[in-house]
Design a protein around this motif. Structure first.
Motif, PDB file in Angstrom:
ATOM      1  N   TYR A 155      35.567 -48.345  58.137  1.00 28.08           N
ATOM      2  CA  TYR A 155      36.218 -47.036  58.292  1.00 28.08           C
ATOM      3  C   TYR A 155      35.446 -45.947  57.548  1.00 28.08           C
ATOM      4  O   TYR A 155      35.184 -44.875  58.119  1.00 28.08           O
ATOM      5  CB  TYR A 155      37.654 -47.109  57.773  1.00 28.08           C
ATOM      6  CG  TYR A 155      38.277 -45.750  57.554  1.00 28.08           C
ATOM      7  CD1 TYR A 155      38.611 -44.934  58.636  1.00 28.08           C
ATOM      8  CD2 TYR A 155      38.509 -45.267  56.260  1.00 28.08           C
ATOM      9  CE1 TYR A 155      39.167 -43.675  58.439  1.00 28.08           C
ATOM     10  CE2 TYR A 155      39.063 -44.018  56.056  1.00 28.08           C
ATOM     11  CZ  TYR A 155      39.387 -43.219  57.144  1.00 28.08           C
ATOM     12  OH  TYR A 155      39.927 -41.972  56.940  1.00 28.08           O
ATOM     13  N   LYS A 208      33.512 -42.760  59.185  1.00 35.61           N
ATOM     14  CA  LYS A 208      33.916 -41.425  58.757  1.00 35.61           C
ATOM     15  C   LYS A 208      32.711 -40.609  58.300  1.00 35.61           C
ATOM     16  O   LYS A 208      32.600 -39.409  58.613  1.00 35.61           O
ATOM     17  CB  LYS A 208      34.931 -41.548  57.616  1.00 35.61           C
ATOM     18  CG  LYS A 208      35.596 -40.240  57.218  1.00 35.61           C
ATOM     19  CD  LYS A 208      36.629 -40.482  56.130  1.00 35.61           C
ATOM     20  CE  LYS A 208      37.305 -39.183  55.714  1.00 35.61           C
ATOM     21  NZ  LYS A 208      38.316 -39.415  54.649  1.00 35.61           N
ATOM     22  N   LEU A 254      38.634 -43.105  64.426  1.00 36.22           N
ATOM     23  CA  LEU A 254      38.877 -43.089  62.979  1.00 36.22           C
ATOM     24  C   LEU A 254      40.279 -43.596  62.644  1.00 36.22           C
ATOM     25  O   LEU A 254      40.462 -44.379  61.705  1.00 36.22           O
ATOM     26  CB  LEU A 254      38.690 -41.677  62.431  1.00 36.22           C
ATOM     27  CG  LEU A 254      37.257 -41.219  62.154  1.00 36.22           C
ATOM     28  CD1 LEU A 254      37.241 -39.752  61.752  1.00 36.22           C
ATOM     29  CD2 LEU A 254      36.615 -42.069  61.059  1.00 36.22           C
TER      30      LEU A 254
END
Length: 337
Positions: free
Chosen positions: A186, A190, A206
Protein backbone atom coordinates in the motif's frame (compact mmCIF):
# COMPACT_ATOMS: atom_id res chain seq x y z
CA UNK A 1 3.30 -48.92 63.10
CA UNK A 2 2.78 -49.94 59.46
CA UNK A 3 -0.94 -49.40 59.90
CA UNK A 4 -0.34 -45.84 61.15
CA UNK A 5 1.94 -45.10 58.20
CA UNK A 6 -0.71 -46.43 55.82
CA UNK A 7 -3.37 -44.19 57.38
CA UNK A 8 -1.08 -41.16 57.12
CA UNK A 9 -0.28 -41.97 53.49
CA UNK A 10 -3.99 -42.29 52.65
CA UNK A 11 -4.69 -38.98 54.39
CA UNK A 12 -2.01 -37.14 52.40
CA UNK A 13 -3.24 -38.71 49.15
CA UNK A 14 -6.78 -37.53 49.97
CA UNK A 15 -5.52 -33.99 50.66
CA UNK A 16 -3.54 -33.97 47.42
CA UNK A 17 -6.53 -35.14 45.37
CA UNK A 18 -8.71 -32.49 47.01
CA UNK A 19 -6.24 -29.73 46.13
CA UNK A 20 -6.05 -30.95 42.53
CA UNK A 21 -9.85 -30.95 42.28
CA UNK A 22 -10.04 -27.41 43.65
CA UNK A 23 -7.47 -26.25 41.10
CA UNK A 24 -9.19 -27.98 38.20
CA UNK A 25 -12.65 -26.67 38.96
CA UNK A 26 -11.84 -23.25 40.34
CA UNK A 27 -13.63 -20.25 38.69
CA UNK A 28 -10.34 -18.98 37.26
CA UNK A 29 -9.73 -22.28 35.51
CA UNK A 30 -13.27 -22.40 34.16
CA UNK A 31 -13.08 -18.86 32.78
CA UNK A 32 -9.85 -19.70 31.00
CA UNK A 33 -11.06 -22.88 29.32
CA UNK A 34 -14.75 -22.13 28.85
CA UNK A 35 -14.61 -18.72 27.18
CA UNK A 36 -17.96 -17.72 25.66
CA UNK A 37 -17.75 -18.34 21.90
CA UNK A 38 -21.38 -18.02 20.82
CA UNK A 39 -24.68 -16.53 21.96
CA UNK A 40 -26.70 -19.72 22.18
CA UNK A 41 -29.17 -19.41 25.09
CA UNK A 42 -27.91 -15.86 25.70
CA UNK A 43 -30.51 -13.09 25.91
CA UNK A 44 -29.84 -9.72 24.29
CA UNK A 45 -32.03 -6.96 22.89
CA UNK A 46 -31.22 -7.46 19.20
CA UNK A 47 -31.54 -11.26 19.16
CA UNK A 48 -34.77 -11.49 17.14
CA UNK A 49 -33.52 -8.90 14.64
CA UNK A 50 -30.23 -10.72 14.19
CA UNK A 51 -32.04 -14.02 13.70
CA UNK A 52 -34.21 -12.36 11.03
CA UNK A 53 -31.10 -10.92 9.35
CA UNK A 54 -29.37 -14.31 9.29
CA UNK A 55 -32.42 -15.87 7.61
CA UNK A 56 -32.38 -13.09 5.01
CA UNK A 57 -28.65 -13.53 4.39
CA UNK A 58 -29.12 -17.29 4.03
CA UNK A 59 -32.01 -16.91 1.58
CA UNK A 60 -30.05 -14.50 -0.61
CA UNK A 61 -26.77 -16.45 -0.50
CA UNK A 62 -27.92 -19.00 -3.13
CA UNK A 63 -24.78 -20.92 -4.16
CA UNK A 64 -22.35 -18.03 -3.62
CA UNK A 65 -19.47 -19.32 -1.49
CA UNK A 66 -18.56 -15.86 -0.18
CA UNK A 67 -22.09 -15.10 0.98
CA UNK A 68 -22.46 -18.59 2.43
CA UNK A 69 -19.32 -18.05 4.50
CA UNK A 70 -20.97 -14.98 6.02
CA UNK A 71 -24.06 -17.02 6.93
CA UNK A 72 -21.81 -19.70 8.39
CA UNK A 73 -19.99 -17.23 10.65
CA UNK A 74 -23.14 -15.43 11.75
CA UNK A 75 -25.15 -18.56 12.51
CA UNK A 76 -22.22 -20.08 14.45
CA UNK A 77 -21.75 -16.97 16.59
CA UNK A 78 -25.51 -16.79 17.19
CA UNK A 79 -25.39 -20.47 18.18
CA UNK A 80 -28.06 -21.42 15.63
CA UNK A 81 -27.20 -25.07 14.98
CA UNK A 82 -29.86 -25.64 12.30
CA UNK A 83 -28.83 -22.78 10.02
CA UNK A 84 -25.16 -23.48 10.69
CA UNK A 85 -25.43 -27.12 9.57
CA UNK A 86 -27.29 -26.18 6.38
CA UNK A 87 -24.85 -23.38 5.58
CA UNK A 88 -21.89 -25.67 6.27
CA UNK A 89 -23.00 -28.25 3.69
CA UNK A 90 -23.78 -25.54 1.13
CA UNK A 91 -20.45 -23.80 1.71
CA UNK A 92 -18.51 -27.03 1.28
CA UNK A 93 -20.36 -27.78 -1.99
CA UNK A 94 -19.81 -24.23 -3.25
CA UNK A 95 -16.08 -24.29 -2.46
CA UNK A 96 -15.64 -27.62 -4.22
CA UNK A 97 -17.39 -26.17 -7.27
CA UNK A 98 -15.09 -23.13 -7.31
CA UNK A 99 -11.89 -25.11 -7.00
CA UNK A 100 -11.64 -28.88 -6.49
CA UNK A 101 -8.63 -29.01 -4.17
CA UNK A 102 -5.34 -30.03 -5.79
CA UNK A 103 -6.83 -29.85 -9.29
CA UNK A 104 -6.59 -26.10 -9.78
CA UNK A 105 -4.25 -23.93 -7.74
CA UNK A 106 -5.40 -20.65 -9.32
CA UNK A 107 -7.85 -19.93 -6.53
CA UNK A 108 -5.93 -21.53 -3.66
CA UNK A 109 -5.54 -18.33 -1.65
CA UNK A 110 -9.23 -17.46 -2.04
CA UNK A 111 -10.22 -20.96 -0.91
CA UNK A 112 -7.81 -20.71 2.05
CA UNK A 113 -9.49 -17.49 3.17
CA UNK A 114 -12.96 -19.02 3.12
CA UNK A 115 -11.73 -22.23 4.76
CA UNK A 116 -10.40 -19.97 7.50
CA UNK A 117 -13.88 -18.57 7.99
CA UNK A 118 -15.25 -22.11 8.09
CA UNK A 119 -12.65 -23.04 10.71
CA UNK A 120 -13.51 -20.15 13.03
CA UNK A 121 -17.24 -20.72 12.54
CA UNK A 122 -16.78 -24.36 13.54
CA UNK A 123 -14.77 -23.29 16.57
CA UNK A 124 -17.45 -20.76 17.53
CA UNK A 125 -20.12 -23.45 17.65
CA UNK A 126 -17.74 -26.17 18.92
CA UNK A 127 -18.05 -28.42 15.88
CA UNK A 128 -14.95 -30.54 16.52
CA UNK A 129 -15.37 -32.76 13.45
CA UNK A 130 -15.39 -29.78 11.09
CA UNK A 131 -12.50 -28.14 12.96
CA UNK A 132 -10.31 -31.21 12.43
CA UNK A 133 -11.26 -31.62 8.76
CA UNK A 134 -11.00 -27.93 7.85
CA UNK A 135 -7.77 -27.37 9.77
CA UNK A 136 -6.02 -30.04 7.72
CA UNK A 137 -7.25 -28.57 4.42
CA UNK A 138 -6.36 -25.00 5.38
CA UNK A 139 -2.85 -25.82 6.57
CA UNK A 140 -2.20 -27.85 3.43
CA UNK A 141 -3.26 -24.97 1.18
CA UNK A 142 -1.28 -22.36 3.09
CA UNK A 143 1.83 -24.55 2.96
CA UNK A 144 1.46 -25.14 -0.81
CA UNK A 145 4.14 -23.25 -2.74
CA UNK A 146 1.63 -22.72 -5.54
CA UNK A 147 -0.69 -20.74 -3.27
CA UNK A 148 -0.40 -17.06 -4.11
CA UNK A 149 0.85 -14.81 -1.32
CA UNK A 150 -1.86 -12.17 -1.34
CA UNK A 151 -4.48 -10.62 0.94
CA UNK A 152 -6.60 -13.78 0.90
CA UNK A 153 -3.62 -15.79 2.13
CA UNK A 154 -2.89 -13.27 4.88
CA UNK A 155 -6.47 -13.45 6.11
CA UNK A 156 -6.32 -17.25 5.94
CA UNK A 157 -3.26 -17.19 8.20
CA UNK A 158 -5.18 -14.85 10.49
CA UNK A 159 -8.06 -17.28 10.93
CA UNK A 160 -5.66 -20.17 11.45
CA UNK A 161 -3.69 -18.27 14.09
CA UNK A 162 -6.90 -17.29 15.88
CA UNK A 163 -7.91 -20.90 16.49
CA UNK A 164 -5.77 -21.64 19.56
CA UNK A 165 -2.39 -20.94 21.13
CA UNK A 166 -0.72 -23.87 19.40
CA UNK A 167 -1.71 -22.74 15.90
CA UNK A 168 -0.96 -19.12 16.81
CA UNK A 169 2.58 -20.02 17.83
CA UNK A 170 3.17 -21.85 14.56
CA UNK A 171 1.51 -19.25 12.31
CA UNK A 172 2.45 -16.00 14.05
CA UNK A 173 5.60 -15.12 12.12
CA UNK A 174 4.02 -15.77 8.72
CA UNK A 175 0.84 -13.90 9.68
CA UNK A 176 2.68 -10.78 10.78
CA UNK A 177 5.05 -10.92 7.79
CA UNK A 178 2.03 -11.19 5.46
CA UNK A 179 0.36 -8.18 7.09
CA UNK A 180 3.59 -6.19 6.84
CA UNK A 181 3.91 -7.08 3.14
CA UNK A 182 0.40 -5.76 2.47
CA UNK A 183 1.23 -2.56 4.36
CA UNK A 184 4.40 -2.11 2.30
CA UNK A 185 2.47 -2.73 -0.91
CA UNK A 186 0.00 0.00 0.00
CA UNK A 187 2.73 2.47 0.96
CA UNK A 188 4.70 1.76 -2.22
CA UNK A 189 1.64 2.22 -4.42
CA UNK A 190 0.80 5.43 -2.61
CA UNK A 191 4.30 6.79 -3.25
CA UNK A 192 4.12 5.89 -6.94
CA UNK A 193 0.87 7.76 -7.61
CA UNK A 194 1.31 11.54 -8.05
CA UNK A 195 -1.20 13.28 -5.82
CA UNK A 196 -1.84 16.03 -8.37
CA UNK A 197 -2.91 13.60 -11.13
CA UNK A 198 -4.68 10.90 -9.13
CA UNK A 199 -7.77 9.55 -10.91
CA UNK A 200 -10.76 7.47 -9.82
CA UNK A 201 -9.08 4.16 -10.69
CA UNK A 202 -5.99 5.13 -8.67
CA UNK A 203 -8.22 5.98 -5.70
CA UNK A 204 -9.93 2.60 -5.97
CA UNK A 205 -6.60 0.81 -6.14
CA UNK A 206 -5.30 2.65 -3.08
CA UNK A 207 -8.47 2.01 -1.10
CA UNK A 208 -8.36 -1.70 -1.92
CA UNK A 209 -4.75 -2.01 -0.83
CA UNK A 210 -5.38 -0.02 2.35
CA UNK A 211 -8.40 -2.16 3.20
CA UNK A 212 -6.46 -5.37 2.54
CA UNK A 213 -3.66 -4.30 4.90
CA UNK A 214 -5.95 -3.01 7.64
CA UNK A 215 -7.95 -6.24 7.64
CA UNK A 216 -4.72 -8.25 7.90
CA UNK A 217 -3.78 -6.28 11.03
CA UNK A 218 -7.30 -6.71 12.41
CA UNK A 219 -6.89 -10.47 12.01
CA UNK A 220 -3.43 -10.32 13.58
CA UNK A 221 -4.76 -8.38 16.57
CA UNK A 222 -7.64 -10.82 17.00
CA UNK A 223 -5.33 -13.83 16.88
CA UNK A 224 -2.88 -12.22 19.32
CA UNK A 225 -5.70 -11.45 21.75
CA UNK A 226 -6.96 -15.04 21.60
CA UNK A 227 -3.44 -16.22 22.43
CA UNK A 228 -3.06 -13.57 25.17
CA UNK A 229 -0.03 -12.15 23.34
CA UNK A 230 -0.35 -8.60 24.65
CA UNK A 231 2.78 -7.21 22.99
CA UNK A 232 1.75 -8.37 19.49
CA UNK A 233 -1.81 -7.17 20.08
CA UNK A 234 -0.58 -3.63 20.79
CA UNK A 235 1.82 -3.81 17.85
CA UNK A 236 -1.06 -4.66 15.50
CA UNK A 237 -3.05 -1.66 16.71
CA UNK A 238 -0.03 0.58 16.16
CA UNK A 239 0.29 -0.64 12.57
CA UNK A 240 -3.33 0.28 11.86
CA UNK A 241 -2.72 3.79 13.16
CA UNK A 242 0.54 4.13 11.23
CA UNK A 243 -1.13 3.08 7.98
CA UNK A 244 -3.87 5.68 8.28
CA UNK A 245 -1.98 8.43 10.08
CA UNK A 246 -4.50 8.33 12.93
CA UNK A 247 -3.89 8.41 16.67
CA UNK A 248 -6.52 5.90 17.77
CA UNK A 249 -7.65 2.46 16.67
CA UNK A 250 -11.24 3.61 16.23
CA UNK A 251 -10.39 6.46 13.85
CA UNK A 252 -7.87 4.28 12.01
CA UNK A 253 -10.59 1.79 11.14
CA UNK A 254 -13.45 4.24 10.56
CA UNK A 255 -11.32 6.44 8.29
CA UNK A 256 -9.45 3.62 6.56
CA UNK A 257 -12.34 1.26 5.85
CA UNK A 258 -15.14 2.57 3.63
CA UNK A 259 -18.79 1.70 3.21
CA UNK A 260 -19.76 2.89 -0.28
CA UNK A 261 -22.64 2.16 -2.62
CA UNK A 262 -20.25 0.31 -4.92
CA UNK A 263 -18.17 -1.54 -2.30
CA UNK A 264 -18.01 -2.26 1.40
CA UNK A 265 -14.92 -2.78 3.56
CA UNK A 266 -17.15 -3.73 6.54
CA UNK A 267 -15.83 -1.07 8.97
CA UNK A 268 -18.36 -1.94 11.70
CA UNK A 269 -17.36 -5.60 11.59
CA UNK A 270 -13.67 -4.73 11.85
CA UNK A 271 -14.38 -2.51 14.86
CA UNK A 272 -16.39 -5.28 16.50
CA UNK A 273 -13.54 -7.76 16.07
CA UNK A 274 -11.11 -5.42 17.83
CA UNK A 275 -13.75 -4.70 20.47
CA UNK A 276 -14.11 -8.45 21.05
CA UNK A 277 -10.33 -8.82 21.08
CA UNK A 278 -10.09 -6.08 23.73
CA UNK A 279 -12.60 -7.96 25.89
CA UNK A 280 -10.69 -11.20 25.35
CA UNK A 281 -7.36 -9.72 26.40
CA UNK A 282 -9.02 -7.68 29.17
CA UNK A 283 -8.00 -4.28 27.81
CA UNK A 284 -10.83 -2.37 29.49
CA UNK A 285 -9.80 1.11 28.33
CA UNK A 286 -9.76 0.10 24.66
CA UNK A 287 -12.98 -1.86 25.10
CA UNK A 288 -14.74 1.24 26.43
CA UNK A 289 -13.12 3.58 23.89
CA UNK A 290 -14.39 1.46 20.99
CA UNK A 291 -17.95 1.14 22.27
CA UNK A 292 -19.44 4.38 20.89
CA UNK A 293 -17.59 4.29 17.53
CA UNK A 294 -18.78 0.71 17.11
CA UNK A 295 -22.40 1.54 17.95
CA UNK A 296 -22.25 4.46 15.48
CA UNK A 297 -20.74 2.23 12.79
CA UNK A 298 -23.43 -0.41 13.31
CA UNK A 299 -26.09 2.30 12.96
CA UNK A 300 -24.47 3.44 9.72
CA UNK A 301 -24.57 -0.12 8.39
CA UNK A 302 -28.22 -0.46 9.40
CA UNK A 303 -29.11 2.67 7.47
CA UNK A 304 -27.36 1.28 4.38
CA UNK A 305 -29.42 -1.92 4.62
CA UNK A 306 -32.22 -0.05 2.85
CA UNK A 307 -30.14 0.83 -0.23
CA UNK A 308 -31.78 0.34 -3.62
CA UNK A 309 -28.74 -1.56 -4.85
CA UNK A 310 -29.18 -5.24 -3.87
CA UNK A 311 -25.48 -5.90 -3.40
CA UNK A 312 -25.01 -2.80 -1.22
CA UNK A 313 -28.05 -3.72 0.90
CA UNK A 314 -26.86 -7.31 1.31
CA UNK A 315 -23.33 -6.28 2.30
CA UNK A 316 -24.64 -3.72 4.77
CA UNK A 317 -26.91 -6.35 6.33
CA UNK A 318 -23.99 -8.73 6.64
CA UNK A 319 -21.81 -5.99 8.13
CA UNK A 320 -24.43 -4.91 10.68
CA UNK A 321 -25.23 -8.50 11.64
CA UNK A 322 -21.64 -9.63 12.18
CA UNK A 323 -20.78 -6.40 13.99
CA UNK A 324 -23.77 -6.72 16.33
CA UNK A 325 -22.87 -10.34 17.09
CA UNK A 326 -19.29 -9.33 17.87
CA UNK A 327 -20.53 -6.49 20.06
CA UNK A 328 -22.79 -8.81 22.07
CA UNK A 329 -20.11 -11.48 22.39
CA UNK A 330 -17.68 -8.86 23.69
CA UNK A 331 -20.18 -7.74 26.33
CA UNK A 332 -20.83 -11.30 27.47
CA UNK A 333 -17.14 -12.11 27.46
CA UNK A 334 -16.27 -9.00 29.45
CA UNK A 335 -18.93 -9.80 32.06
CA UNK A 336 -17.95 -13.47 32.19
CA UNK A 337 -14.33 -12.62 32.83
Amino acid sequence: MNKKLLIIAIFFIFVLLTLIAIWLFSPAKESESNIIKNLQNQDYAERSTITKNIHYLAEQAKHDEYRLSIVLLASAQQGDEKIYRKALLETEDALNAVNPLEKNVKHNSYIAWLLGRMLIAADSIEDKTTITKTLEKLKRLLADNNTKKDAFTAWGWGYLAALNKEEYSAAKNTLFASAAALSNSYQQTKRNIPTDTINQQDKLTLQTKLSDALWAWVMAAYAAANAQDTESFYFSLQQMQALTGQTSTATALTSGLKRLSTSNDYPAWALSIIHLAAATIKHKDLYLALEKPLVDAIQGAKESMHADNEKAAYNATAEATLAQLGFELARKRMLFR
